[in-house]
Design an enzyme around this catalytic site. Sequence first.
Site, mmCIF file in Angstrom:
data_model
loop_
_atom_site.group_PDB
_atom_site.id
_atom_site.type_symbol
_atom_site.label_atom_id
_atom_site.label_comp_id
_atom_site.label_asym_id
_atom_site.label_seq_id
_atom_site.Cartn_x
_atom_site.Cartn_y
_atom_site.Cartn_z
ATOM 1 N N ASN A 50 56.616 43.317 42.409
ATOM 2 C CA ASN A 50 56.549 41.874 42.621
ATOM 3 C C ASN A 50 56.101 41.696 44.071
ATOM 4 O O ASN A 50 56.858 41.969 45.000
ATOM 5 C CB ASN A 50 57.919 41.215 42.383
ATOM 6 C CG ASN A 50 57.867 39.714 42.633
ATOM 7 O OD1 ASN A 50 57.226 39.249 43.568
ATOM 8 N ND2 ASN A 50 58.549 38.951 41.799
ATOM 9 N N GLU A 105 54.097 37.773 40.500
ATOM 10 C CA GLU A 105 54.116 36.726 41.533
ATOM 11 C C GLU A 105 52.923 36.843 42.487
ATOM 12 O O GLU A 105 53.082 36.885 43.705
ATOM 13 C CB GLU A 105 55.437 36.712 42.307
ATOM 14 C CG GLU A 105 56.552 36.014 41.546
ATOM 15 C CD GLU A 105 57.577 35.344 42.460
ATOM 16 O OE1 GLU A 105 57.385 34.155 42.767
ATOM 17 O OE2 GLU A 105 58.553 36.005 42.850
ATOM 18 N N TYR A 162 56.613 39.093 34.184
ATOM 19 C CA TYR A 162 57.417 38.346 35.151
ATOM 20 C C TYR A 162 58.359 37.439 34.367
ATOM 21 O O TYR A 162 57.997 36.336 33.974
ATOM 22 C CB TYR A 162 56.517 37.548 36.094
ATOM 23 C CG TYR A 162 57.265 36.737 37.132
ATOM 24 C CD1 TYR A 162 58.333 37.285 37.841
ATOM 25 C CD2 TYR A 162 56.908 35.424 37.398
ATOM 26 C CE1 TYR A 162 59.020 36.534 38.784
ATOM 27 C CE2 TYR A 162 57.575 34.669 38.347
ATOM 28 C CZ TYR A 162 58.635 35.231 39.034
ATOM 29 O OH TYR A 162 59.318 34.477 39.963
ATOM 30 N N ASP A 203 59.167 42.454 36.904
ATOM 31 C CA ASP A 203 60.347 41.816 37.474
ATOM 32 C C ASP A 203 61.088 41.153 36.319
ATOM 33 O O ASP A 203 60.656 40.123 35.822
ATOM 34 C CB ASP A 203 59.909 40.787 38.526
ATOM 35 C CG ASP A 203 61.081 40.016 39.114
ATOM 36 O OD1 ASP A 203 62.235 40.247 38.678
ATOM 37 O OD2 ASP A 203 60.847 39.180 40.001
ATOM 38 N N ASN A 230 64.239 40.028 36.380
ATOM 39 C CA ASN A 230 65.192 39.006 36.826
ATOM 40 C C ASN A 230 66.551 39.123 36.134
ATOM 41 O O ASN A 230 67.206 38.105 35.857
ATOM 42 C CB ASN A 230 64.595 37.600 36.648
ATOM 43 C CG ASN A 230 63.793 37.176 37.872
ATOM 44 O OD1 ASN A 230 64.190 37.448 39.002
ATOM 45 N ND2 ASN A 230 62.670 36.513 37.656
ATOM 46 N N ASP A 268 59.873 40.609 49.099
ATOM 47 C CA ASP A 268 61.321 40.826 48.990
ATOM 48 C C ASP A 268 61.664 41.861 47.906
ATOM 49 O O ASP A 268 62.826 42.221 47.747
ATOM 50 C CB ASP A 268 62.088 39.512 48.789
ATOM 51 C CG ASP A 268 61.416 38.537 47.847
ATOM 52 O OD1 ASP A 268 60.391 38.903 47.237
ATOM 53 O OD2 ASP A 268 61.923 37.420 47.708
ATOM 54 N N HIS A 269 60.647 42.334 47.192
ATOM 55 C CA HIS A 269 60.835 43.401 46.209
ATOM 56 C C HIS A 269 60.153 44.682 46.696
ATOM 57 O O HIS A 269 59.113 44.631 47.365
ATOM 58 C CB HIS A 269 60.188 43.047 44.875
ATOM 59 C CG HIS A 269 60.797 41.868 44.179
ATOM 60 N ND1 HIS A 269 61.557 41.975 43.041
ATOM 61 C CD2 HIS A 269 60.739 40.538 44.463
ATOM 62 C CE1 HIS A 269 61.949 40.775 42.645
ATOM 63 N NE2 HIS A 269 61.466 39.875 43.487
#
Length: 263
Positions: free
Chosen positions: A7, A34, A108, A151, A153, A255-256
């Site tokens: 991501n 993303e 995603y 990702d 989540n 951030d990943h």
Amino acid sequence: MRLATWNVNSIRSRIDRVTGWLERADVDVLAMQETKCTDEQFPTMPFAALGYEVAHVGHNQWNGVAIASRVGLDDVQLGFDGQPAFNDVDEARAIGATCGGVRVWSLYVPNGRTVQDPHYAYKLEWLAALRNTATGWRDTDPAAPIALVGDWNIAPTDDDVWDMAVFTHSTHVTAPERAAFRAIEERFADVVRPFTPGPGVYTYWDYTQLRFPKRQGMRIDFILGSPALEARVTHGEIARDERKPGKKGTPAPSDHAPVFVDL
DNA sequence: ATGACTTAAAAATTAAGA
């Protein structure tokens, strides 16, 4: 073959970090999530310069998924059959392609926002639809190597977040989300976990509160493989170093962290 | 120290992320 998922949190602001890692890590296929841009805005040239073809789907500044490959990129499919829409809008959350003989899906999964939000119901619906369609892919050709990467989540177990107390009322850890993930895992195995045992092993760290240096993260990015793919995995790794800040003047990290396997 | 959030769109804030 080295297959990775990442991501990237905007491909345009991260392009140098992404291509730099592709080179250093000698990656053959990279699934991105993303990208946060339209197809027209996607920077294909830096990938082409390194020998990668790219397939991308993105409608606006939200979502966006892509696959870059230097081992072939065939039979590209935008979205999976039965993929739910959100508020009647089809979102750019899934793209599939065959790369080097492996059917790769860059996914995603919707965030969910809060458990009361319509986005949460959408997330569960999305996962159920994916399970249904992906089961069909596997059953149609049991010998096919299929990789469902991205990702997700979802933190599948309590070991996959740094402090369960912090997530008491949050999405990503609820029983229905974990059940939806397990239902897919029944058919497509987490092929990275055997090489990266926990607890305390993460793929995402919030930008706030010094979460990364404090090692306070979540494990929410996964490479799931059909039995035929699972049998070929020789190594799995989380490229944690790519979450570190760059030197002065270089792009900030996503951030990943990237997650990859060798076949 | 790896250090207190970041992105895109738009033009100051807002939506979104997880």
